[in-house]
Scaffold this active site. Structure first.
Site, PDB file in Angstrom:
ATOM      1  N   ASP A 151      18.291 -13.173  -6.463  1.00  0.00           N
ATOM      2  CA  ASP A 151      17.305 -14.070  -5.867  1.00  0.00           C
ATOM      3  C   ASP A 151      17.981 -15.378  -5.456  1.00  0.00           C
ATOM      4  O   ASP A 151      19.008 -15.768  -6.019  1.00  0.00           O
ATOM      5  CB  ASP A 151      16.197 -14.400  -6.866  1.00  0.00           C
ATOM      6  N   ASP A 177      11.060 -16.139  -6.133  1.00  0.00           N
ATOM      7  CA  ASP A 177      10.291 -15.209  -6.962  1.00  0.00           C
ATOM      8  C   ASP A 177       9.781 -15.950  -8.197  1.00  0.00           C
ATOM      9  O   ASP A 177      10.563 -16.574  -8.926  1.00  0.00           O
ATOM     10  CB  ASP A 177      11.151 -14.026  -7.387  1.00  0.00           C
ATOM     11  N   ARG A 230       5.600 -10.747   2.139  1.00  0.00           N
ATOM     12  CA  ARG A 230       5.517 -11.515   0.900  1.00  0.00           C
ATOM     13  C   ARG A 230       5.535 -13.021   1.188  1.00  0.00           C
ATOM     14  O   ARG A 230       6.497 -13.719   0.878  1.00  0.00           O
ATOM     15  CB  ARG A 230       6.632 -11.151  -0.076  1.00  0.00           C
TER      16      ARG A 230
END
Length: 339
Positions: A151, A177, A230
C-alpha cells in the site's frame, strides 16, 4: 431537494466554505444536479477570493479529541530511509519533514503523535509506503507516494488520522487503505491517479466483529483523476461522509457501499463516470447509500438504497456547491499547496 438541471449560463458564483481554495472559475458545460433530502450544516464561509486550506482537519478526524499529529513536539528534517524509519517509529511527538525522495525497503511503521510532511513539493516516498498501525493522532501531509510494492498508506487499528494534500499513484495494492477497527479519519485534498484499487475502507466481508461501530471516515476535496475503482469502497462503516470530491473519468465506479455500511455521498462532481455510486461490488452484500446535490456531467445515475439507514453526520461543516467542485479541487489538491 429533487433532481434539477444545471447549466453554466447564469450560474451564480457561490460562497466557498472557509476550507476551500480560491476558485479559478466555474466549470463550464451542461450538467445535472441530483440528490434527495437536502441538508445544510453551518460553518464559517468567506468569499471565493480568499484562499485558505485547513490547518486542522474537517470531519471525523476533528472529533474524539481532535488530530494534531506531532504538534508541540520535536521538529526534524529527514533525507534518508533510515532517518524516516527511525523517527516515525519513536515514542513521543515529532514533526518529521521529508526533504527529497526516499526509497523505503518495507512498509514503515508510524506510531502515535506524528506529523509526516513533505517540504515544498520535494517530499517523495517510493519503494514501499507508511503503515499507521495501533496508533493515535497521526498526520500524513504534502507527500508524493508512488511505486509502493504494497500500500501507499495503510491505516489499521488506529484512530484520529488525517491524510491531506498528498499525490498518490502506482502502488501494488491500495493507495489509502483504512481497515481493522480504525476510526475518526479524514482524507482530504489528495490527488489519486494512475491506479486501480484506490481507497479501501474495511478489510473484508467477514471482519464485522472488529469493524462494526468503527470505520467512520470523511473523504473531502479529493481528486480521483482517471483511477478505476474504490473511491472509496466501504464495508460496515456508518456514517461515512463523501463530499465535495471531483471524480474525473473514473473508469469503473465512484463510491461503493457494501456490507450494510451507511454512506452519505454529498455535493460531489462526477465527470464522465458511468456508475457514480454502486451498492454492491465483488462478493460483498449490499450496503446503504444516501445522496444529495451531486453534479453529473456525462455520467450515469446515482444509485441509492435505504437512505434512512445512513446515520446522521455528527459534526458541523460547510459544503460548497457541487458545480464548483471541479475548479476548486483541481486547483487545490495534491502537493506544494501547504507547508
Amino acid at each position: 431537494m429533487g433532481n434539477t438541471q444545471g447549466t453554466a449560463q447564469g450560474r451564480r458564483l457561490p460562497l466557498r466554505p472557509w476550507s476551500v481554495v480560491a476558485a479559478v472559475g466555474l466549470a463550464l458545460g451542461a450538467g445535472a444536479l441530483t440528490g434527495t433530502g437536502a441538508t445544510a450544516r453551518t460553518g464559517t464561509a468567506v468569499p471565493a477570493a480568499a484562499a485558505a486550506y485547513e490547518s486542522s482537519p474537517v470531519g471525523f478526524a476533528s472529533l474524539n479529541g481532535g488530530t494534531t499529529g506531532g504538534a508541540g513536539g520535536t521538529t526534524v528534517t529527514v533525507t534518508s530511509a533510515s532517518q524516516l524509519t527511525d523517527y516515525a517509529s519513536r515514542s513521543g511527538s515529532f514533526v518529521i519533514k521529508v526533504n527529497g525522495s526516499i526509497s523505503l525497503s518495507s512498509m514503515t511503521k508510524v506510531t502515535s503523535n506524528k506529523t509526516i510532511i513533505g517540504v515544498g513539493a520535494a517530499g517523495k516516498i517510493t519503494g514501499y509506503g507508511l503503515n499507521v498501525a495501533n496508533a493515535k493522532n497521526v498526520i500524513i501531509r504534502n507527500l508524493t507516494f508512488t511505486g509502493s510494492a504494497d500500500d501507499a498508506i495503510n491505516v489499521q487499528y488506529s484512530t484520529n488520522v488525517w491524510i491531506d494534500h498528498n499525490d498518490l499513484s502506482n502502488a501494488y495494492d491500495g493507495l489509502t487503505d483504512i481497515k481493522r477497527a480504525s476510526d475518526y479519519v479524514t482524507v482530504s485534498w489528495n490527488r489519486y491517479h494512475n491506479h486501480d484499487k484506490t481507497a479501501l475502507l474495511g478489510h473484508s466481508d467477514d471482519n464485522g466483529s472488529e469493524d462494526l461501530g468503527h470505520l467512520r471516515v470523511t473523504y473531502v476535496h479529493n481528486w480521483f483523476d482517471g483511477t478505476t475503482q474504490r473511491h472509496p469502497r466501504v464495508r460496515f462503516g456508518n456514517p461515512v461522509h463523501v463530499f465535495n470530491n471531483y471524480y474525473g473519468a473514473v473508469t469503473s465506479y465512484g463510491v461503493a457501499s457494501t456490507c450494510n455500511a451507511g454512506v452519505f455521498v454529498e455535493k460531489n462532481y462526477f465527470d464522465n463516470v458511468s456508475h457514480p455510486t454502486v451498492i454492491q461490488t465483488g462478493d460483498s452484500p449490499d450496503g446503504n447509500l444516501k445522496a444529495d446535490g451531486n453534479y453529473l456531467v456525462g455520467s450515469g445515475t446515482v444509485t441509492t438504497r435505504n437512505a434512512s439507514s445512513v446515520a446522521s453526520i455528527p459534526y458541523s461543516y460547510s459544503a460548497e456547491s457541487a458545480s464548483s467542485v471541479k475548479s476548486s479541487v483541481t486547483a487545490g489538491a495534491g502537493v506544494g499547496k501547504v507547508s
